[in-house]
Write a protein that holds these residues in place. Structure first.
Motif, PDB file in Angstrom:
ATOM      1  N   LEU A 186       0.485  -0.975   0.031  1.00  0.00           N
ATOM      2  CA  LEU A 186      -0.360   0.236   0.086  1.00  0.00           C
ATOM      3  C   LEU A 186       1.428   1.123   0.346  1.00  0.00           C
ATOM      4  CD1 LEU A 186      -2.572  -1.018   2.375  1.00  0.00           C
ATOM      5  CD2 LEU A 186      -2.859  -1.002  -0.273  1.00  0.00           C
ATOM      6  N   ASP A 187       2.158   1.092   0.712  1.00  0.00           N
ATOM      7  CA  ASP A 187       2.708   2.285   0.393  1.00  0.00           C
ATOM      8  C   ASP A 187       3.768   2.586  -0.226  1.00  0.00           C
ATOM      9  OD1 ASP A 187       2.013   2.939   3.476  1.00  0.00           O
ATOM     10  OD2 ASP A 187       4.275   1.834   3.789  1.00  0.00           O
ATOM     11  N   GLU A 188       3.930   1.136  -1.678  1.00  0.00           N
ATOM     12  CA  GLU A 188       4.204   1.329  -2.869  1.00  0.00           C
ATOM     13  C   GLU A 188       3.608   2.152  -3.759  1.00  0.00           C
ATOM     14  OE1 GLU A 188       6.384  -1.853  -6.156  1.00  0.00           O
ATOM     15  OE2 GLU A 188       5.994  -2.165  -4.366  1.00  0.00           O
ATOM     16  N   LEU A 189       2.095   1.862  -3.291  1.00  0.00           N
ATOM     17  CA  LEU A 189       0.751   2.766  -4.929  1.00  0.00           C
ATOM     18  C   LEU A 189       0.319   3.631  -3.785  1.00  0.00           C
ATOM     19  CD1 LEU A 189      -1.987  -0.379  -3.755  1.00  0.00           C
ATOM     20  CD2 LEU A 189      -1.041   0.152  -5.900  1.00  0.00           C
ATOM     21  N   ASP A 190       1.341   4.847  -3.121  1.00  0.00           N
ATOM     22  CA  ASP A 190       1.259   6.178  -2.497  1.00  0.00           C
ATOM     23  C   ASP A 190       2.205   7.440  -2.692  1.00  0.00           C
ATOM     24  OD1 ASP A 190       0.682   8.413  -1.653  1.00  0.00           O
ATOM     25  OD2 ASP A 190       0.167   8.249   0.083  1.00  0.00           O
ATOM     26  N   TYR A 191       1.999   7.601  -4.871  1.00  0.00           N
ATOM     27  CA  TYR A 191       3.181   7.972  -5.031  1.00  0.00           C
ATOM     28  C   TYR A 191       4.419   9.542  -4.810  1.00  0.00           C
ATOM     29  CZ  TYR A 191       2.231   4.199  -8.868  1.00  0.00           C
ATOM     30  OH  TYR A 191       2.208   3.123  -9.708  1.00  0.00           O
ATOM     31  N   ARG A 192       3.444   9.989  -3.496  1.00  0.00           N
ATOM     32  CA  ARG A 192       4.012  11.115  -3.056  1.00  0.00           C
ATOM     33  C   ARG A 192       5.335  10.483  -1.721  1.00  0.00           C
ATOM     34  NH1 ARG A 192      -1.788  12.135  -1.135  1.00  0.00           N
ATOM     35  NH2 ARG A 192      -1.511  10.356  -0.463  1.00  0.00           N
ATOM     36  N   LEU A 193       4.431   9.163  -1.620  1.00  0.00           N
ATOM     37  CA  LEU A 193       6.274   8.275  -1.062  1.00  0.00           C
ATOM     38  C   LEU A 193       7.103   8.639  -1.197  1.00  0.00           C
ATOM     39  CD1 LEU A 193       4.423   5.873   1.393  1.00  0.00           C
ATOM     40  CD2 LEU A 193       4.415   8.524   2.050  1.00  0.00           C
ATOM     41  N   GLU A 194       6.986   7.758  -2.648  1.00  0.00           N
ATOM     42  CA  GLU A 194       8.043   7.357  -3.840  1.00  0.00           C
ATOM     43  C   GLU A 194       8.227   8.780  -3.863  1.00  0.00           C
ATOM     44  OE1 GLU A 194       9.000   5.256  -7.939  1.00  0.00           O
ATOM     45  OE2 GLU A 194       7.237   4.976  -6.879  1.00  0.00           O
ATOM     46  N   ALA A 195       8.362   9.850  -4.168  1.00  0.00           N
ATOM     47  CA  ALA A 195       8.451  10.930  -4.668  1.00  0.00           C
ATOM     48  C   ALA A 195       9.378  11.104  -3.104  1.00  0.00           C
ATOM     49  CB  ALA A 195       7.927  12.427  -4.549  1.00  0.00           C
ATOM     50  N   ASP A 196       9.217  11.391  -1.767  1.00  0.00           N
ATOM     51  CA  ASP A 196      10.178  11.821  -0.562  1.00  0.00           C
ATOM     52  C   ASP A 196      11.377  11.081  -0.901  1.00  0.00           C
ATOM     53  OD1 ASP A 196       7.729  13.167   0.253  1.00  0.00           O
ATOM     54  OD2 ASP A 196       6.970  11.397   1.331  1.00  0.00           O
ATOM     55  N   HIS A 197      10.886   9.427  -1.074  1.00  0.00           N
ATOM     56  CA  HIS A 197      12.353   8.310  -1.299  1.00  0.00           C
ATOM     57  C   HIS A 197      13.112   9.254  -2.362  1.00  0.00           C
ATOM     58  CE1 HIS A 197       9.350   5.069   0.611  1.00  0.00           C
ATOM     59  NE2 HIS A 197       9.667   5.871   0.985  1.00  0.00           N
ATOM     60  N   LEU A 198      12.999  10.264  -3.617  1.00  0.00           N
ATOM     61  CA  LEU A 198      14.400  10.276  -3.786  1.00  0.00           C
ATOM     62  C   LEU A 198      14.618  11.297  -3.752  1.00  0.00           C
ATOM     63  CD1 LEU A 198      11.158   9.614  -7.118  1.00  0.00           C
ATOM     64  CD2 LEU A 198      13.866   8.654  -6.598  1.00  0.00           C
ATOM     65  N   GLU A 199      14.290  11.941  -2.827  1.00  0.00           N
ATOM     66  CA  GLU A 199      14.632  13.419  -2.482  1.00  0.00           C
ATOM     67  C   GLU A 199      15.428  12.789  -1.437  1.00  0.00           C
ATOM     68  OE1 GLU A 199      10.961  16.971  -2.886  1.00  0.00           O
ATOM     69  OE2 GLU A 199      11.017  15.618  -1.105  1.00  0.00           O
ATOM     70  N   ARG A 200      14.900  12.267  -0.706  1.00  0.00           N
ATOM     71  CA  ARG A 200      16.276  12.000   0.500  1.00  0.00           C
ATOM     72  C   ARG A 200      17.443  10.551  -0.070  1.00  0.00           C
ATOM     73  NH1 ARG A 200      11.749  10.038   2.924  1.00  0.00           N
ATOM     74  NH2 ARG A 200      12.061   7.766   2.973  1.00  0.00           N
ATOM     75  N   PHE A 201      17.058   9.782  -0.880  1.00  0.00           N
ATOM     76  CA  PHE A 201      18.341   8.933  -1.722  1.00  0.00           C
ATOM     77  C   PHE A 201      19.180   9.956  -2.687  1.00  0.00           C
ATOM     78  CE2 PHE A 201      16.328   5.475  -0.312  1.00  0.00           C
ATOM     79  CZ  PHE A 201      17.208   4.190  -0.772  1.00  0.00           C
ATOM     80  N   GLY A 202      18.681  11.187  -3.396  1.00  0.00           N
ATOM     81  CA  GLY A 202      19.116  12.255  -3.967  1.00  0.00           C
ATOM     82  C   GLY A 202      20.063  12.683  -2.731  1.00  0.00           C
ATOM     83  N   ALA A 203      19.831  13.525  -1.771  1.00  0.00           N
ATOM     84  CA  ALA A 203      20.134  14.236  -1.106  1.00  0.00           C
ATOM     85  C   ALA A 203      21.180  12.917  -0.253  1.00  0.00           C
ATOM     86  CB  ALA A 203      19.423  14.813   0.088  1.00  0.00           C
ATOM     87  N   HIS A 204      21.355  12.023  -0.089  1.00  0.00           N
ATOM     88  CA  HIS A 204      22.356  11.089   1.049  1.00  0.00           C
ATOM     89  C   HIS A 204      23.737  10.831   0.083  1.00  0.00           C
ATOM     90  CE1 HIS A 204      18.528   9.964   3.749  1.00  0.00           C
ATOM     91  NE2 HIS A 204      18.867  11.007   4.269  1.00  0.00           N
ATOM     92  N   LEU A 205      22.731  10.564  -1.600  1.00  0.00           N
ATOM     93  CA  LEU A 205      24.198  10.098  -2.765  1.00  0.00           C
ATOM     94  C   LEU A 205      24.383  11.035  -2.947  1.00  0.00           C
ATOM     95  CD1 LEU A 205      22.338   6.874  -4.031  1.00  0.00           C
ATOM     96  CD2 LEU A 205      23.773   7.413  -2.597  1.00  0.00           C
TER      97      LEU A 205
END
Length: 541
Positions: free
Chosen positions: A175-194
Motif C-alpha cells: 500500500l505504501d508502494e501505491l502512494d507515489y507521494r511516498l516514492e517522491a519523498d524517497h527520491l528526494e532523500r536518496f538524492g540528498a544522501h547520495l
C-alpha cells in the motif's frame, strides 16, 4: 493446493537443503509456480517478489525461479492513462504536457511510465498508476489476511511461520508502494544522501505534478546495465561507478536506515556520461537504529570470516522457537562462514548469497530471523549482480569490507560525541536521583510483607489451552453418559410413539449420544497435537 507438496510455505528440511549458490531456476514446477502467480494479477506478482526474499519459506529451486519473475504486462490504453493524470492533477493533460508520448517507456503490473515534455521544454518521465489497481489489490489483501489468520490458528506450520504477520508487513509495504507521494519523498532523500557520490544520480520529482497516483520526475536517458558493455568498459573504467554504488547503498542501510529493497538491474541505467541512475524507489524499508547497529556488526563479522560472532548476532536478532538447536546452528554457521572466507574470490560465494544461506540455516535450526535481515541479503545479492555486470573483475568483498570498517569507525567516534556523552550523563544523573527512593520503596514492601508476584500470560499459554480442552472433554463425556442413561431408562418404559419397534424419543436420545461420543473420539484422534512452538528472545552470552 496445487503446490502443497513443493515445500513452499511448508518449511524446509535438512535432507532437501542445498546451498543457494548451487541452484538455478529449473523448468517444471518452479517455472509453473511463477507463471501461475503472474496470471493471478498484480498482487500475486508482488507476493512472488516478496517470497524471493524469504529463503526460510521457499525451497532453493523456487527461490531461483522467483528471482527471475517478470513484471511486464500489456499496457493500458493511453486514453485511460490521460484520464487518470487529469483527474489526479486537476488540469488538462496537454496544458501541462504539450508532448505526451502515447507509447510507454516502461510498463508493469501497478503502473506504466510515459515520456513527456513540459511547457519550458524539459523532458520528464510520468509514472501513472493503472486504473482500479488499488481497489483490486485491497480486495486480494483482505482475502489473504483472512486465509493467513486461519492458517496461523489451525495449522502447526502457521503457528511456526506466522503468516498473518508476514501478510500484514506485505500489506503495508504494498500500500505504501501505491502512494507515489511516498516514492517522491524517497527520491528526494536518496538524492540528498547520495549527493556525495558523483557517479550516482537520482532523478528528482516535480512536486507540483505529483499525487497519490501520478509521479512526475526528471527523465534520465541511458542503457540498462544488463546490456553488453564490453567496448564501453574498454574505453572508460566503470570501477568508480561500482565502488560508489556499493558505498552509497551501504550508507543508506547502515547510516540512514533506509533499505531500497529492489535494486535489480532493471531499476538502474548507465547514462552517456558514465553515471549510474537509480530510480523506482517505491519499495523502501526503514531500519531502526538499534537493529541497524546489530546488522552492521553481523555483516562485518560475516565478511571478516568470524562465524561464531555471526551466530551470536543472529541469535540475538532472531526468535528462538521451541525446537531451536543452538549447538547445531552455531556449528553450521561457523562452517559455512569459514567456507565463504576460503572461497571468497568466487562469484558464487558472494556476501548476498552468504546471508541468504544463513537465513535458510536459521530456519532449519528453529530460529526465525527478522524480515530486515532477509531484505538486506536480497539487496546485497541484487547489488552484486549489478556490480558483476558493470565490472566483472572488481573484488566486491574488498570494497564492502573497507567501507564497513569506515562505518564502524564513524559509529565509534559518534558514540563519543559531546551530544551522546551529554545524553548518557543525563540518564546517569536520573538513575542516581531515583535509586534511593526506589530502594526505599522495595525495603518498605519487604518489611511490611506486601511484596506481590504477578504471573501473566496464562490466558494464551499452552497449559491453559490444554486445561480448557480437558474440561470440555469431561463436560462432553458427562453429557453423553447422561443421554445414554436417559435413553436406556426410556427404552425400558415402553412409552410410545414407537420407531422400529422402540420408543422414538429414547431412540433419538441414543443416536444423539452416539453421535456426540463418536465426534469426541474423532476430534481427539485428529486434533490432539503438541502445543504451538514456544518462542524465546534474548542475547546469547
Amino acid at each position: 493446493m496445487k503446490y502443497r507438496n513443493s515445500g513452499v510455505f511448508t518449511g524446509l528440511d535438512w535432507s532437501n537443503a542445498v546451498d543457494t549458490d548451487q541452484v538455478v531456476a529449473e523448468e517444471g514446477h518452479p517455472a509453473d509456480f511463477v507463471r501461475d502467480l503472474e496470471a493471478l494479477g498484480p498482487t500475486f506478482i508482488k507476493i512472488g517478489q516478496a517470497l524471493s526474499t524469504r529463503p526460510d519459506m521457499v525451497p532453493p529451486a523456487y527461490l531461483a525461479a522467483l528471482e527471475r519473475m517478470q513484471d511486464d504486462i500489456t499496457p493500458v490504453d493511453v486514453s485511460l492513462i490521460e484520464q487518470v493524470v487529469e483527474a489526479e492533477l486537476g488540469v488538462r493533460l496537454h496544458s501541462v504536457f504539450p508532448e505526451f508520448d502515447p507509447v510507454p517507456i516502461g510498463c508493469a503490473s501497478l503502473a506504466q511510465v510515459h515520456r513527456a515534455v513540459l511547457r519550458d521544454g524539459r523532458e520528464v518521465a510520468v509514472k501513472v498508476q493503472r486504473p482500479d489497481v488499488a481497489q483490486d489489490i485491497r480486495g486480494d489483501l483482505d482475502t489473504l489476511e483472512m486465509l493467513a489468520g486461519k492458517a496461523d490458528k489451525n495449522t502447526q506450520i502457521g503457528k511456526r511461520m506466522r503468516f498473518a504477520d508476514w501478510v500484514q508487513e506485505f500489506r503495508k509495504a504494498l500500500l505504501d508502494e501505491l502512494d507515489y507521494r511516498l516514492e517522491a519523498d524517497h527520491l528526494e532523500r536518496f538524492g540528498a544522501h547520495l549527493a556525495r557520490y558523483p557517479t550516482l544520480v537520482v532523478p528528482q520529482p516535480l512536486r507540483d505534478l505529483c499525487s497519490a497516483s501520478v509521479l512526475t520526475m526528471e527523465l534520465v536517458k541511458g542503457s540498462k546495465v544488463t546490456e553488453p558493455l564490453g567496448l564501453r568498459r574498454t574505453e572508460h573504467s566503470l570501477t568508480p561507478v561500482v565502488q560508489d554504488l556499493l558505498r552509497g547503498y551501504l550508507d543508506q542501510m547502515f547510516v540512514h536506515g533506509e533499505l531500497h529493497a529492489d535494486p535489480h538491474p532493471g531499476n538502474l541505467l548507465l547514462t552517456p556520461d558514465n553515471r549510474l541512475a537509480i530510480f523506482d524507489l517505491g519499495m523502501v524499508a526503514h531500519i531502526p537504529p538499534k537493529l541497524r547497529g546489530r546488522l552492521l556488526k553481523l555483516v562485518f563479522s560475516a565478511v571478516d570470516g568470524r562465524g561464531e560472532a555471526v551466530a551470536d548476532e543472529l541469535i540475538a536478532l532472531g526468535v528462538r522457537l521451541e525446537d531451536f538447536d543452538e549447538d547445531r546452528f552455531v556449528r553450521e554457521v561457523g562452517q559455512h562462514v569459514a567456507r565463504y572466507a576460503v572461497h571468497n574470490q568466487a562469484q558464487s560465494w558472494s556476501e548476498g548469497r552468504l546471508l541468504l544461506h544463513l537465513s535458510r540455516l536459521s530456519a532449519l535450526c528453529g530460529l526465525r530471523t527478522p524480515p530486515e535481515f532477509n531484505l538486506l541479503a536480497k539487496t546485497l545479492l541484487n547489488l552484486e549482480s549489478v556490480c558483476i555486470a558493470l565490472d566483472p573483475n572488481l573484488r566486491v568483498k574488498d570494497t564492502v569490507e573497507e567501507h564497513l570498517q569506515q562505518l564502524l569507525r564513524d559509529r565509534l567516534r559518534q558514540s563519543f560525541s559531546p551530544a551522546n556523552l551529554a545524553s548518557e550523563a543525563i540518564e546517569l544523573q536520573s538513575l542516581l536521583q531515583d535509586a534511593p527512593r526506589k530502594v526505599g520503596t522495595v525495603l518498605s514492601l519487604l518489611s511490611e510483607n506486601r511484596v506481590q508476584v504477578r504471573i501473566t500470560g496464562w490466558q494464551d499459554s499452552a497449559l491453559m489451552e490444554n486445561l480448557q480442552k480437558i474440561a470440555n472433554r469431561i463436560a462432553a463425556g458427562i453429557i453423553v453418559a447422561a443421554l445414554l442413561l436417559s435413553s436406556t431408562l426410556l427404552l425400558r418404559s415402553g412409552v410410545g410413539p414407537f420407531l422400529f419397534g422402540y420408543p422414538a424419543f429414547a431412540l433419538v436420545l441414543f443416536v444423539i449420544a452416539a453421535g456426540l461420543g463418536l465426534t469426541i473420539v474423532i476430534s481427539a484422534l485428529r486434533n490432539d497435537k503438541k502445543a504451538g512452538p514456544r518462542e524465546e528472545r534474548g542475547t546469547r552470552s
